[in-house]
Scaffold this motif. Structure first.
Motif, PDB file in Angstrom:
ATOM      1  N   TYR A 637       5.917  12.879   8.477  1.00  0.00           N
ATOM      2  CA  TYR A 637       6.123  12.738   9.917  1.00  0.00           C
ATOM      3  C   TYR A 637       4.858  13.077  10.713  1.00  0.00           C
ATOM      4  CZ  TYR A 637       6.641  17.826   9.746  1.00  0.00           C
ATOM      5  OH  TYR A 637       6.443  19.167   9.540  1.00  0.00           O
ATOM      6  N   LEU A 638       3.867  13.747  10.063  1.00  0.00           N
ATOM      7  CA  LEU A 638       2.636  14.071  10.772  1.00  0.00           C
ATOM      8  C   LEU A 638       1.889  12.820  11.223  1.00  0.00           C
ATOM      9  CD1 LEU A 638       1.162  17.055   8.696  1.00  0.00           C
ATOM     10  CD2 LEU A 638       2.287  17.144  10.923  1.00  0.00           C
ATOM     11  N   LEU A 639       1.961  11.762  10.435  1.00  0.00           N
ATOM     12  CA  LEU A 639       1.274  10.526  10.814  1.00  0.00           C
ATOM     13  C   LEU A 639       1.863   9.934  12.082  1.00  0.00           C
ATOM     14  CD1 LEU A 639       0.791   8.808   7.335  1.00  0.00           C
ATOM     15  CD2 LEU A 639      -0.958   9.849   8.782  1.00  0.00           C
ATOM     16  N   LYS A 640       3.177  10.049  12.222  1.00  0.00           N
ATOM     17  CA  LYS A 640       3.817   9.536  13.431  1.00  0.00           C
ATOM     18  C   LYS A 640       3.563  10.461  14.615  1.00  0.00           C
ATOM     19  CE  LYS A 640       8.294   8.018  15.221  1.00  0.00           C
ATOM     20  NZ  LYS A 640       9.744   7.838  14.923  1.00  0.00           N
ATOM     21  N   ARG A 641       3.544  11.766  14.331  1.00  0.00           N
ATOM     22  CA  ARG A 641       3.372  12.734  15.419  1.00  0.00           C
ATOM     23  C   ARG A 641       1.926  12.803  15.903  1.00  0.00           C
ATOM     24  NH1 ARG A 641       4.499  18.924  14.059  1.00  0.00           N
ATOM     25  NH2 ARG A 641       2.267  18.877  13.552  1.00  0.00           N
ATOM     26  N   GLU A 642       0.967  12.758  14.983  1.00  0.00           N
ATOM     27  CA  GLU A 642      -0.434  12.936  15.343  1.00  0.00           C
ATOM     28  C   GLU A 642      -1.177  11.623  15.521  1.00  0.00           C
ATOM     29  OE1 GLU A 642      -1.186  15.814  16.146  1.00  0.00           O
ATOM     30  OE2 GLU A 642       0.461  16.922  15.219  1.00  0.00           O
ATOM     31  N   GLY A 643      -0.696  10.529  14.934  1.00  0.00           N
ATOM     32  CA  GLY A 643      -1.357   9.236  15.113  1.00  0.00           C
ATOM     33  C   GLY A 643      -1.683   8.577  13.798  1.00  0.00           C
ATOM     34  N   ASN A 644      -2.792   8.972  13.160  1.00  0.00           N
ATOM     35  CA  ASN A 644      -3.202   8.378  11.897  1.00  0.00           C
ATOM     36  C   ASN A 644      -4.099   9.380  11.152  1.00  0.00           C
ATOM     37  OD1 ASN A 644      -5.927   8.042  12.983  1.00  0.00           O
ATOM     38  ND2 ASN A 644      -5.091   6.314  14.117  1.00  0.00           N
ATOM     39  N   PHE A 645      -4.648   8.907  10.039  1.00  0.00           N
ATOM     40  CA  PHE A 645      -5.473   9.803   9.214  1.00  0.00           C
ATOM     41  C   PHE A 645      -6.809  10.128   9.858  1.00  0.00           C
ATOM     42  CE2 PHE A 645      -2.766   8.165   5.708  1.00  0.00           C
ATOM     43  CZ  PHE A 645      -2.362   9.399   5.192  1.00  0.00           C
ATOM     44  N   ASN A 646      -7.265   9.319  10.832  1.00  0.00           N
ATOM     45  CA  ASN A 646      -8.586   9.520  11.424  1.00  0.00           C
ATOM     46  C   ASN A 646      -8.570  10.433  12.643  1.00  0.00           C
ATOM     47  OD1 ASN A 646      -9.919   7.857   9.569  1.00  0.00           O
ATOM     48  ND2 ASN A 646      -9.365   6.022  10.724  1.00  0.00           N
ATOM     49  N   VAL A 647      -7.420  10.955  13.028  1.00  0.00           N
ATOM     50  CA  VAL A 647      -7.335  11.809  14.204  1.00  0.00           C
ATOM     51  C   VAL A 647      -7.987  13.157  13.900  1.00  0.00           C
ATOM     52  CG1 VAL A 647      -5.775  13.007  15.782  1.00  0.00           C
ATOM     53  CG2 VAL A 647      -5.263  10.685  15.034  1.00  0.00           C
ATOM     54  N   VAL A 648      -8.897  13.584  14.767  1.00  0.00           N
ATOM     55  CA  VAL A 648      -9.594  14.861  14.612  1.00  0.00           C
ATOM     56  C   VAL A 648      -8.992  15.872  15.579  1.00  0.00           C
ATOM     57  CG1 VAL A 648     -11.806  16.052  14.795  1.00  0.00           C
ATOM     58  CG2 VAL A 648     -11.718  13.723  13.896  1.00  0.00           C
ATOM     59  N   LYS A 649      -8.524  16.989  15.033  1.00  0.00           N
ATOM     60  CA  LYS A 649      -7.950  18.054  15.844  1.00  0.00           C
ATOM     61  C   LYS A 649      -8.302  19.402  15.231  1.00  0.00           C
ATOM     62  CE  LYS A 649      -4.004  15.538  17.801  1.00  0.00           C
ATOM     63  NZ  LYS A 649      -2.533  15.546  18.043  1.00  0.00           N
ATOM     64  N   ASP A 650      -7.988  20.447  15.962  1.00  0.00           N
ATOM     65  CA  ASP A 650      -8.137  21.800  15.439  1.00  0.00           C
ATOM     66  C   ASP A 650      -6.852  22.127  14.686  1.00  0.00           C
ATOM     67  OD1 ASP A 650      -8.928  24.307  14.843  1.00  0.00           O
ATOM     68  OD2 ASP A 650      -9.188  24.997  16.908  1.00  0.00           O
ATOM     69  N   TRP A 651      -6.824  21.785  13.406  1.00  0.00           N
ATOM     70  CA  TRP A 651      -5.576  21.764  12.647  1.00  0.00           C
ATOM     71  C   TRP A 651      -4.995  23.151  12.421  1.00  0.00           C
ATOM     72  CZ3 TRP A 651      -3.397  17.221  12.395  1.00  0.00           C
ATOM     73  CH2 TRP A 651      -4.197  16.084  12.492  1.00  0.00           C
ATOM     74  N   LYS A 652      -5.793  24.162  12.445  1.00  0.00           N
ATOM     75  CA  LYS A 652      -5.242  25.508  12.256  1.00  0.00           C
ATOM     76  C   LYS A 652      -4.372  25.910  13.435  1.00  0.00           C
ATOM     77  CE  LYS A 652      -9.287  27.926  14.161  1.00  0.00           C
ATOM     78  NZ  LYS A 652      -8.582  28.422  15.355  1.00  0.00           N
ATOM     79  N   ASP A 653      -4.570  25.279  14.592  1.00  0.00           N
ATOM     80  CA  ASP A 653      -3.723  25.542  15.754  1.00  0.00           C
ATOM     81  C   ASP A 653      -2.615  24.513  15.906  1.00  0.00           C
ATOM     82  OD1 ASP A 653      -5.298  27.735  16.409  1.00  0.00           O
ATOM     83  OD2 ASP A 653      -6.676  26.513  17.598  1.00  0.00           O
ATOM     84  N   VAL A 654      -2.794  23.328  15.323  1.00  0.00           N
ATOM     85  CA  VAL A 654      -1.800  22.264  15.452  1.00  0.00           C
ATOM     86  C   VAL A 654      -0.627  22.487  14.509  1.00  0.00           C
ATOM     87  CG1 VAL A 654      -1.403  19.783  15.121  1.00  0.00           C
ATOM     88  CG2 VAL A 654      -3.481  20.582  16.268  1.00  0.00           C
TER      89      VAL A 654
END
Length: 792
Positions: A637-654
């Motif tokens: 479900y992360l792909l639907k929630r965040e967008g795709n594999f190329n999305v850059v975020k601060d994952w330790k907070d996400v």
């Protein structure tokens, strides 16, 4: 034709002046330029050389673009947000930097020589001993010896790019001094022509002045350009040298915190101190090289005009001044080093606040954090104020002596030939008015030349004196960089062989790798690395167990008993002081620490860490395979929630705590190791998800060692080891004896459960008796001989 009627109102003298101006204008209009003169030759030479360099760089750029085009077609890789490095077959590193759509810049970093690091280790190791010995010699400089050792990194061999940059800078420094001589002569010639009223020569020399200004300006810009390029190249060599030792399989980045070194905030050493050191040493070379060349050239020229005595007097003045300033110079190196240290503390206090802002917010710790920041800034402010006050008093003395005192001496020595000619002319009787006027103009020209050269000589000497402060600051940067390199060489050892002087000693354990029968501990003490070494109190005195292949182990124990320390010993983070450790190859073991780490990058990078995207492609995997892994750990479900594999975020907070632990298990599925060590890796997920994850590892035939304090996890394991007060108890849950003991325990529990109703009835009767309701007590239907007695 001149209209005479217009000149009627002018006097005879005005007409003479007009005729003189017209004559000078006519002479100027017939001005001839000597194309073989030095200003013209230098101007044309600069233009031609600049054009030639432009053509060379254009051709090279075209060739590089062609090579990049061929590389891009060969690789046929999509353009990503981040591109990592790839290790080639010869050990070199290939870095592909995205430039645009399907376009990359390819950079090759040669393979580091491990033998070179091993050889350099003794240079730093024996430095202290050599310094004690060299202190007895006549000439010794700790700073120069440190620079000599670091110079091997800055310019490792003569046919290096840095050598060409350094030689080019030397060439332009000499050229600038020579151009300064030409400009000084041309300046005197302009003054002579101006006083003599020679408009034609004045205009010609002015054109020469404008022509020679171009190569002079070009030379100054070239020196600054070469200084910046050399500083960048020095920094590149030094940073790569540090990174190769700091970030490799030996894990010096972890061990450097264990060796008892005085290095704090190592990130500041690698980034800030290395940069300042390289900029300072290149700036010092330029600031000292140019004045030194000026002193030689100008002294030789002035010796012919002023005499040897004047030159001796000038340099005597310089020497005395240098001795006085040296005694009066504060310890700027120590001040700079302390300032850098305090700035690092203040910076890291802010970094800690940004990293742990959420936790601090929950605790409402703003006031205490503000107090800590204020204290850190207060120490920095106090030191900066002290440094500013010291610099002020020194600057007053320095400017007075170097700018004004030396300039006064320059005027005196430059005017000596003029005054001497006035006092003792060559032939006073034969001098006519015209010859006197010529001599005056000649003296004026010579005075202008001597004055300019003397001021330049004074400026050169003053810049050498000013460089004393720069040398002092460079000493501080050199000390910190050399200390960093020394500590890195000490910890750059696969066996924690730091030396007895650091306290980590008596490391006699043996590690057997490529062990195919599982993992084995034989009489291994678990000791926290410290200055006491093996004499330190152990967490576990003697640890011995054997876990066979495809068998899972659960290590149980309270917090602080040493569970994670066992994982550190297996991973090689802690030294093996005694005993034998047999384990599979390091590539076949995967570790999941208590705190999940998430790198900077996109969602794909979090799944494949510590591999790069290039590694994933070479392994034959794609994004569809990563989606399959996410689905197996219930994170699709992360792909639907965040967008795709190329999305850059601060994952330790996400990601939440449970999502972080499931992402860690996704890395295990991507890696497919033979053995994985789970350190409290499922304590943030629900029970049903925990059951699913352990069953998933079992289906994938991945052997795991679990470190936990929860006995309920034993149902997924074949062995259990309990740690209690430095003692360990090892049980084989699959053995026949253990199964029988479990069956007996089950029978005992079932027998006790069958008596539950009887004891519940007995409890009710006791409560009625205590309430005084004797009549409500029902006699149990049991044998009278076994009837219980109530009361006395």
């Amino acid at each position: 034709m001149i209209n005479m009627s217009r000149l009627a109102g002018y006097s005879r003298q005005d007409i003479r002046n007009i005729v003189l101006l017209l004559k000078q204008a006519y002479q100027t209009s017939n001005l001839t330029i000597n194309y073989q003169s030095r200003p013209v030759v230098l101007f044309l030479g600069t233009l031609i050389s600049t054009f030639g360099l432009g053509v060379v760089f254009t051709i090279r750029s075209a060739l590089n673009k062609y090579k990049e085009h061929v590389t891009n077609r060969r690789l046929n890789r999509p353009n990503l947000i981040r591109q990592s490095s790839t290790v080639l077959k010869n050990g070199s590193r290939e870095i592909l930097i995205p430039k645009g759509k399907n376009s990359f810049t390819r950079i090759i970093i040669p393979k580091p020589s491990l033998d070179q690091y091993a050889a350099d280790k003794y240079l730093y190791k024996d430095f202290v001993t050599q310094q004690k010995y060299l202190q007895k010699t006549i000439f010794n400089s700790k700073f120069l010896n440190q620079i000599a050792i670091i110079w091997r990194i800055l310019i490792p061999k003569f046919n290096n790019k840095n050598t060409s940059l350094l030689l080019s800078q030397c060439f332009f420094l000499i050229l600038r001094t020579w151009l300064s001589l030409l400009v000084a002569k041309l300046d005197g010639q302009l003054v002579k022509n101006l006083i003599g009223g020679n408009g034609k020569k004045f205009a010609r020399d002015l054109i020469y002045w404008l022509l020679i200004a171009f190569p002079a300006s070009y030379t100054n810009a070239a020196i600054k350009y070469l200084e910046n390029r050399l500083a960048l190249s020095f920094r590149t060599n030094l940073t790569r040298y540090i990174h190769d030792m700091y970030l490799d399989n030996v894990m010096a980045y972890y061990k450097i915190s264990l060796n008892g070194s005085d290095i704090e905030n190592i990130d500041q050493y690698i980034t800030n101190d290395v940069t300042r050191f390289c900029e300072s040493i290149c700036g010092l070379f330029s600031s000292m090289g140019k004045p030194f060349v000026d002193l030689i050239f100008f002294s030789v020229y002035l010796r012919d005009n002023l005499g040897t005595g004047a030159i001796v007097g000038i340099f005597t003045n310089y020497f005395i001044t240098a001795m006085l300033l040296k005694k009066a110079t504060p310890k700027f190196g120590k001040l700079s080093s302390e300032k850098t240290h305090l700035e690092g503390q203040y910076f890291n206090q802010h970094l800690n606040l940004m990293t742990n802002s959420e936790e601090i917010g929950f605790y409402k710790g703003s006031v205490i954090e503000k107090t800590k920041l204020s204290e850190s800034f207060g120490r920095l402010y106090k030191h900066l104020g002290k440094e500013t006050n010291i610099s002020f008093y020194y600057s007053v003395l320095e400017d007075y002596v170097l700018k004004y005192t030396w300039s006064a001496w320059g005027y005196i020595f430059a005017g000596l030939p003029v005054f001497l000619d006035e006092l003792w002319p060559a032939d006073k009787k034969d001098q006519s008015e015209k010859s006197k006027e010529v001599n005056q103009r000649q003296n004026m020209r010579q005075f202008i030349i001597n004055k300019r050269l003397m001021l330049s000589l004074a400026d050169a000497g003053s810049r050498l004196m000013y460089s004393i402060k720069d040398v002092s600051e460079l000493t501080g940067y050199t000390e910190r960089v050399f200390n960093l390199l020394t500590q890195l060489h000490k910890v750059h050892s696969p066996r924690f062989d730091f030396g007895s002087e650091l306290g980590i000693k008596d490391i006699r354990g043996t590690i057997q790798k490529n062990y195919q029968n599982g993992i084995r501990f034989e009489h291994i003490p678990v000791i926290i690395p410290s200055k006491e070494g093996s004499e330190n109190e152990p967490l576990i005195k003697d640890l011995s167990f054997l876990v066979s292949h495809n068998k899972n182990l659960l290590i149980l124990g309270a917090n602080g008993c040493g569970k994670t320390s066992i994982a550190r010993i297996i991973a090689g983070l802690w030294p093996l002081y005694r005993g034998l450790l047999s384990k599979p190859d390091d590539d076949d073991i995967f570790y999941l620490p208590q705190k999940a780490y998430f790198t900077t990058g996109n969602l794909r990078d979090q799944i494949i860490y510590p591999h790069s995207y290039s590694d994933m492609l070479e392994m034959g995997y794609n994004d569809d395979y990563l989606y399959h892994i996410l689905r197996e750990v219930k994170l699709e479900y992360l792909l639907k929630r965040e967008g795709n594999f190329n999305v850059v975020k601060d994952w330790k907070d996400v990601l939440s705590g449970g999502e972080k632990q499931r992402m860690s298990l996704a890395r295990v599925l991507f890696k497919k190791p033979k053995l994985v060590i789970l350190d409290e890796s499922t304590n943030a997920v629900s029970t049903d998800v925990e059951d699913y994850l352990f069953e998933l590892l079992q289906r994938k035939s991945i052997t795991f060692i679990t470190l936990s304090h929860r006995p309920l996890l034993m149902k997924y394991h074949d062995y259990i080891m309990e740690i209690d007060q430095e003692e360990t108890k090892f049980h084989d849950l699959t053995s026949e004896e253990n199964l029988k003991s479990i069956d007996n325990e089950i029978n005992d529990i079932q027998a006790k459960l069958s008596q539950v109703e009887k004891w519940e009835k007995r409890l009710a009767d006791i409560e009625l008796y205590l309430d005084g309701k004797y009549d409500d007590i029902k006699e149990p239907q049991v044998d009278n001989s076994k009837k219980p007695m109530i009361g006395v």
